[in-house]
Design an enzyme around this catalytic site. Sequence first.
Site, mmCIF file in Angstrom:
data_model
loop_
_atom_site.group_PDB
_atom_site.id
_atom_site.type_symbol
_atom_site.label_atom_id
_atom_site.label_comp_id
_atom_site.label_asym_id
_atom_site.label_seq_id
_atom_site.Cartn_x
_atom_site.Cartn_y
_atom_site.Cartn_z
ATOM 1 N N GLY A 88 46.275 39.612 43.782
ATOM 2 C CA GLY A 88 45.005 40.232 43.432
ATOM 3 C C GLY A 88 44.575 41.272 44.452
ATOM 4 N N LYS A 109 48.341 43.135 52.810
ATOM 5 C CA LYS A 109 47.278 42.264 52.292
ATOM 6 C C LYS A 109 45.955 42.987 52.479
ATOM 7 C CE LYS A 109 45.828 37.391 52.560
ATOM 8 N NZ LYS A 109 46.194 36.079 53.116
ATOM 9 N N ASP A 121 37.306 42.355 44.669
ATOM 10 C CA ASP A 121 37.400 43.718 45.207
ATOM 11 C C ASP A 121 38.774 44.125 45.735
ATOM 12 O OD1 ASP A 121 37.543 42.335 47.599
ATOM 13 O OD2 ASP A 121 35.485 42.777 48.189
ATOM 14 N N GLY A 122 39.694 43.176 45.811
ATOM 15 C CA GLY A 122 41.044 43.537 46.259
ATOM 16 C C GLY A 122 41.170 43.743 47.758
ATOM 17 N N ARG A 179 56.548 32.196 45.364
ATOM 18 C CA ARG A 179 55.825 30.951 45.643
ATOM 19 C C ARG A 179 56.234 29.887 44.641
ATOM 20 N NH1 ARG A 179 50.770 33.866 47.239
ATOM 21 N NH2 ARG A 179 51.547 35.950 47.654
ATOM 22 N N ASP A 248 50.260 28.133 44.865
ATOM 23 C CA ASP A 248 50.476 29.579 44.992
ATOM 24 C C ASP A 248 50.537 29.999 46.461
ATOM 25 O OD1 ASP A 248 47.681 28.714 44.521
ATOM 26 O OD2 ASP A 248 47.191 30.748 45.130
ATOM 27 N N ASP A 258 50.378 32.347 53.693
ATOM 28 C CA ASP A 258 49.040 32.630 53.194
ATOM 29 C C ASP A 258 47.979 31.832 53.956
ATOM 30 O OD1 ASP A 258 48.022 34.526 51.621
ATOM 31 O OD2 ASP A 258 48.186 33.455 49.732
HETATM 32 P P1 AMP Z 1 44.052 33.110 48.421
HETATM 33 O O1 AMP Z 1 42.913 32.146 48.468
HETATM 34 O O2 AMP Z 1 43.928 34.250 49.396
HETATM 35 O O3 AMP Z 1 45.379 32.448 48.489
HETATM 36 O O4 AMP Z 1 43.958 33.821 46.989
HETATM 37 C C1 AMP Z 1 44.042 33.136 45.755
HETATM 38 C C2 AMP Z 1 44.128 34.141 44.640
HETATM 39 O O5 AMP Z 1 42.950 34.942 44.604
HETATM 40 C C3 AMP Z 1 45.277 35.134 44.762
HETATM 41 O O6 AMP Z 1 45.709 35.433 43.477
HETATM 42 C C4 AMP Z 1 44.620 36.319 45.420
HETATM 43 O O7 AMP Z 1 45.305 37.507 45.156
HETATM 44 C C5 AMP Z 1 43.243 36.317 44.780
HETATM 45 N N1 AMP Z 1 42.228 36.924 45.666
HETATM 46 C C6 AMP Z 1 41.659 36.376 46.761
HETATM 47 N N2 AMP Z 1 40.762 37.213 47.305
HETATM 48 C C7 AMP Z 1 40.745 38.325 46.532
HETATM 49 C C8 AMP Z 1 40.016 39.551 46.566
HETATM 50 N N3 AMP Z 1 39.125 39.813 47.527
HETATM 51 N N4 AMP Z 1 40.281 40.447 45.609
HETATM 52 C C9 AMP Z 1 41.176 40.212 44.639
HETATM 53 N N5 AMP Z 1 41.880 39.080 44.542
HETATM 54 C C10 AMP Z 1 41.678 38.134 45.477
HETATM 55 MG MG MG Z 2 47.196 32.847 48.244
#
Ligand code: AMP
Ligand code: MG
Length: 474
Positions: A88, A109, A121-122, A179, A248, A258
Amino acid sequence: MKLNFDNQYALLGDNFVSLMPPRPLPNPRMVSINPLGAELIGLTPADISSETALNFFSGAEMIAGANPLAMVYAGHQFGGYSPRLGDGRGLLLGQVRNAKNILWDIHLKGAGPTPFCRGADGRAVLRSSIREYLASEALHHLGIPTSRALCLIHSDEPVRREKMETAAGLIRLSQTHIRFGTFEYFCHTEQHDELKRLADYVLEIHYPEFRGEENPYDQMLLEISGRTAEMIAHWQAFGFAHGVMNTDNMSILGQTFDYGPYGFMDIFDPGYICNHSDDQGRYAFNQQPNIGMWNCLALAHGLKPLIQPDTIDQMKSHYQTRFFACYDRLMSGKLGLENPQEGDRDLVDGLLTLLAEQAIDYTLFFRGLSENIPAPEANNSAFKDWYQAYDKRLELENITPEQRRINMLTRNPKYILRNYLAQTAIEQAEQGDFSEVDRLMTLLRYPFNDQPDFDHYADSPPEWGRHMEISCSS
Ligand code: AMP
Ligand code: MG
């Protein structure tokens, strides 16, 4: 800056990846560089300091051979299945083959929104980017399998979390970004041809030793579960809690992956929950070995169309065997025991019970024991009994106390990435001063060495840093 791209994953095609450029981080500054990361992909720190590198790693301008893409995956998050997650906010900028013929993923990232961002917001904030940057290298130098870090970029783009923060980009290096949840995705969407192609890719690139076997996918699953068990055995031995062991976030190479609201324990507390949002304690420190198995079962279900039905049971016992073999070796090693004896696990368990009951700092205790300087808090009758049993056990060893001391000092780190140390570095970085980030990177490169100028970095936390709550927002 020349990189030897070999973008193998992209060749799997549209069902696996979305090709897309990053959204450039505005006004980017290269704020920290890890020379060891540079070396992994055949670069020098000077390469990473160049303008080309800043443009590339901040997403502004791709270099020849790069092929940025988002990977699709699913995953079990806190026990519930999310059928479509995917990158994301991270992009695989490309894969690079180094001089040792090892393929490294270069992953940004915080690269901006992707088709998988689900309205978010990515971006990644500076705070969490620093935490992953520091931790991945700290774990590596402790000997814990992990992804690595190349560099950290700061931007002044505002990002809203609990409060307003600023965006950052972390360049993560890993031999794969596949993953457990990548397999789950293709299985549970019934894309079984793609599932097989993914498994063949993983076999070819990461587990070639099983390719000629009668049941290669079964062997691969067993090995992934065994490596996962060993990774978690290391976490337990060093007092590390990952915090978000969703499938994941589980690498198919059995490497720590992660980083979010992780934590190294200060005082030994088996029920330690580092993730403030984990109300049920699903990912508490002492749950990690079981959750690792649970996650491997989720992976096994994701591989079901490719494996024999009885492999799943075999995997359970394989996981247990590899976990305990590794855990017992590491824990006995921390006590300086070289020749395993019956009862060693009881000796370890007895000690851990005392550390918990008497609220003793885990890392300081073992370091002190190595130096034969008993912890001052451990001067009481319950501990006297334990020391007596330990002394008696040491009589069965046939090395000199000096040799034992040397061995123990290579297994019981003096310096770990305590939450308060990371927090101090983050607060200074948020004021524009990244020197503490670099200092920690240098310090944690040699966690087992005495570094006299940095003695105080081994201290237990000050009052403010004792029960820090790390939010899972990032
Ligand atoms: P994480 O908790 O970082 O392992 O993220 C879990 C999921 O949420 C993954 O698919 C990430 O890409 C997505 N994600 C987390 N934070 C964001 C963000 N700020 N914008 C877009 N996707 C996010
Ligand atoms: Mg993750």
